[in-house]
Design an enzyme around this catalytic site. Structure first.
Site, PDB file in Angstrom:
ATOM      1  N   GLN A   1      79.795  41.156 100.056  1.00 41.25           N
ATOM      2  CA  GLN A   1      78.512  41.828 100.238  1.00 41.25           C
ATOM      3  C   GLN A   1      77.489  40.863 100.841  1.00 41.25           C
ATOM      4  O   GLN A   1      77.339  39.729 100.383  1.00 41.25           O
ATOM      5  CB  GLN A   1      78.025  42.376  98.877  1.00 41.25           C
ATOM      6  CG  GLN A   1      76.742  43.168  98.927  1.00 41.25           C
ATOM      7  CD  GLN A   1      76.893  44.520  99.648  1.00 41.25           C
ATOM      8  OE1 GLN A   1      77.995  45.071  99.740  1.00 41.25           O
ATOM      9  NE2 GLN A   1      75.801  45.035 100.168  1.00 41.25           N
TER      10      GLN A   1
ATOM     11  N   ASP B   1      85.010  45.533 106.589  1.00 37.88           N
ATOM     12  CA  ASP B   1      83.704  45.602 107.264  1.00 37.88           C
ATOM     13  C   ASP B   1      83.836  45.495 108.780  1.00 37.88           C
ATOM     14  O   ASP B   1      82.892  45.808 109.505  1.00 37.88           O
ATOM     15  CB  ASP B   1      82.820  44.431 106.808  1.00 37.88           C
ATOM     16  CG  ASP B   1      82.002  44.753 105.565  1.00 37.88           C
ATOM     17  OD1 ASP B   1      81.484  45.881 105.481  1.00 37.88           O
ATOM     18  OD2 ASP B   1      81.878  43.861 104.699  1.00 37.88           O
TER      19      ASP B   1
ATOM     20  N   LYS C   1      79.445  51.748  95.952  1.00 37.26           N
ATOM     21  CA  LYS C   1      80.743  51.654  96.617  1.00 37.26           C
ATOM     22  C   LYS C   1      81.869  51.813  95.597  1.00 37.26           C
ATOM     23  O   LYS C   1      82.856  52.519  95.844  1.00 37.26           O
ATOM     24  CB  LYS C   1      80.858  50.301  97.341  1.00 37.26           C
ATOM     25  CG  LYS C   1      79.959  50.197  98.561  1.00 37.26           C
ATOM     26  CD  LYS C   1      79.831  48.778  99.126  1.00 37.26           C
ATOM     27  CE  LYS C   1      78.861  48.762 100.310  1.00 37.26           C
ATOM     28  NZ  LYS C   1      78.659  47.455 100.931  1.00 37.26           N
TER      29      LYS C   1
HETATM   30  N1  GUN Z   1      74.996  44.614 103.293  1.00 34.18           N
HETATM   31  C1  GUN Z   1      74.371  45.695 103.817  1.00 34.18           C
HETATM   32  N2  GUN Z   1      75.261  46.495 104.459  1.00 34.18           N
HETATM   33  C2  GUN Z   1      76.467  45.895 104.349  1.00 34.18           C
HETATM   34  C3  GUN Z   1      77.777  46.239 104.810  1.00 34.18           C
HETATM   35  O1  GUN Z   1      78.006  47.256 105.471  1.00 34.18           O
HETATM   36  N3  GUN Z   1      78.759  45.355 104.473  1.00 34.18           N
HETATM   37  C4  GUN Z   1      78.519  44.225 103.766  1.00 34.18           C
HETATM   38  N4  GUN Z   1      79.548  43.425 103.506  1.00 34.18           N
HETATM   39  N5  GUN Z   1      77.318  43.876 103.330  1.00 34.18           N
HETATM   40  C5  GUN Z   1      76.303  44.711 103.625  1.00 34.18           C
END
Ligand code: GUN
Length: 289
Positions: free
Chosen positions: A96, A119, A52
């Site tokens: 995350q 998110d 990311k």
């Molecule tokens: N863990 C796996 N996919 C995601 C996501 O799209 N956002 C977040 N915050 N954690 C994740």
């Protein structure tokens, strides 16, 4: 043989648009920023977070990683989220997942400001999404919609079957497909006769978290199959779908890797730009299907 839906290509076209938008802002002296909170040393999470941040840098979005130990207290984590909420230079806040079991995930996600919730996991944003007022959609469903739109795969009146009911993918995917006028069935680990339902799908979205759960017997010839899973089994990367079996009958299918993953990241960047512009009163239309 199915058309292989190229998520990397579509993600790159989203990146190109975002880069242009961000360059325009930079010319006015404005840089947007994503803050990522990573708790503990879960190797997959650390790798996703690195991906990311790399993608953010490529489009000209600043990012800040706040890496906390696995035994951080809930209060200390909440204090970090509050600091990021209050920081005017931060446009998006992402915690995350998964979090260590010692932390109350619901409480942490409720603490993220809905205005910076890239998110789309805050209950307020979930409510907006289910009532047709979304400001951002969770990144994976939004990325999948961008892919389907790029390939001009129609959704209205189609039967979409979603396998999985997670907060991250299954539930928001169902909401987004409903908004796009598909007829939606959601299956999960307690669904009986899974294949009877999945064989009815014009569009099958699989986010079950089980390697190669979906085989030839689950797919109607001519269906479009989206595989959200990613697993490493005996050193080999694979999804929730048996790609070699299913690609022989599907009309179109996403590969693993190179399918949904890059789109999730691209959409995260798009959501950050969208919420950043919105919060700063500089509305643009990135991020919202
Ligand atoms: N863990 C796996 N996919 C995601 C996501 O799209 N956002 C977040 N915050 N954690 C994740």
């Amino acid at each position: 043989m199915a058309t292989v839906l190229d998520g990397k290509r579509v993600a790159e076209s989203i990146h190109v648009q975002l880069r242009q938008t961000l360059q325009g802002l930079q010319a006015q002296g404005l840089t947007l920023k994503l803050a990522v909170v990573l708790v503990g040393d879960h190797p997959a999470s650390a790798s996703y977070v690195r991906g990311k941040q790399r993608a953010a840098a490529r489009v000209g979005l600043d990012s800040e990683l706040i890496h906390l130990p696995a035994d951080v207290s809930e209060e200390a984590l909440l204090a970090v989220v509050e600091r990021l909420n209050a920081d005017p230079a931060v446009d998006g806040v992402l915690v995350q997942l998964p979090l260590p079991d010692s932390l109350d995930e619901q409480r942490i996600l409720r603490a993220v400001s809905p205005d910076k919730d890239v998110d789309g996991f805050h209950p307020y944003n979930v409510g907006l999404a289910w009532t047709g007022q979304a400001r951002v959609w969770p990144c994976t469903p939004a990325g999948i919609l961008a892919l389907l739109q790029d390939y001009k795969i129609p959704l209205a009146g189609k039967h979409a079957v979603v396998v999985g009911r997670s907060r991250i993918v299954g539930k928001p995917m169902a909401a987004l497909l409903l908004q796009e006028n598909a007829t939606v069935t959601v299956c999960h680990s307690q669904t009986r006769n899974l294949a009877d339902l999945t064989r009815q799908a014009d569009l099958l979205v699989v986010a079950a978290g089980v390697p190669r759960l979906i085989g030839l017997e689950h797919v109607r010839p001519g269906a479009v199959v989206i595989d959200v899973g990613i697993h490493r089994v005996d050193g080999q990367l694979m999804g929730d779908v048996d790609f070699s079996a299913v690609s022989a009958v599907a009309a179109a299918i996403t590969p693993v890797p190179g399918g949904v993953g890059p789109l999730t990241v691209a959409q995260l960047l798009a959501n950050t730009v969208h919420l950043g512009l919105r919060r700063r009163g500089l509305e643009a239309d990135e991020g919202c299907p």
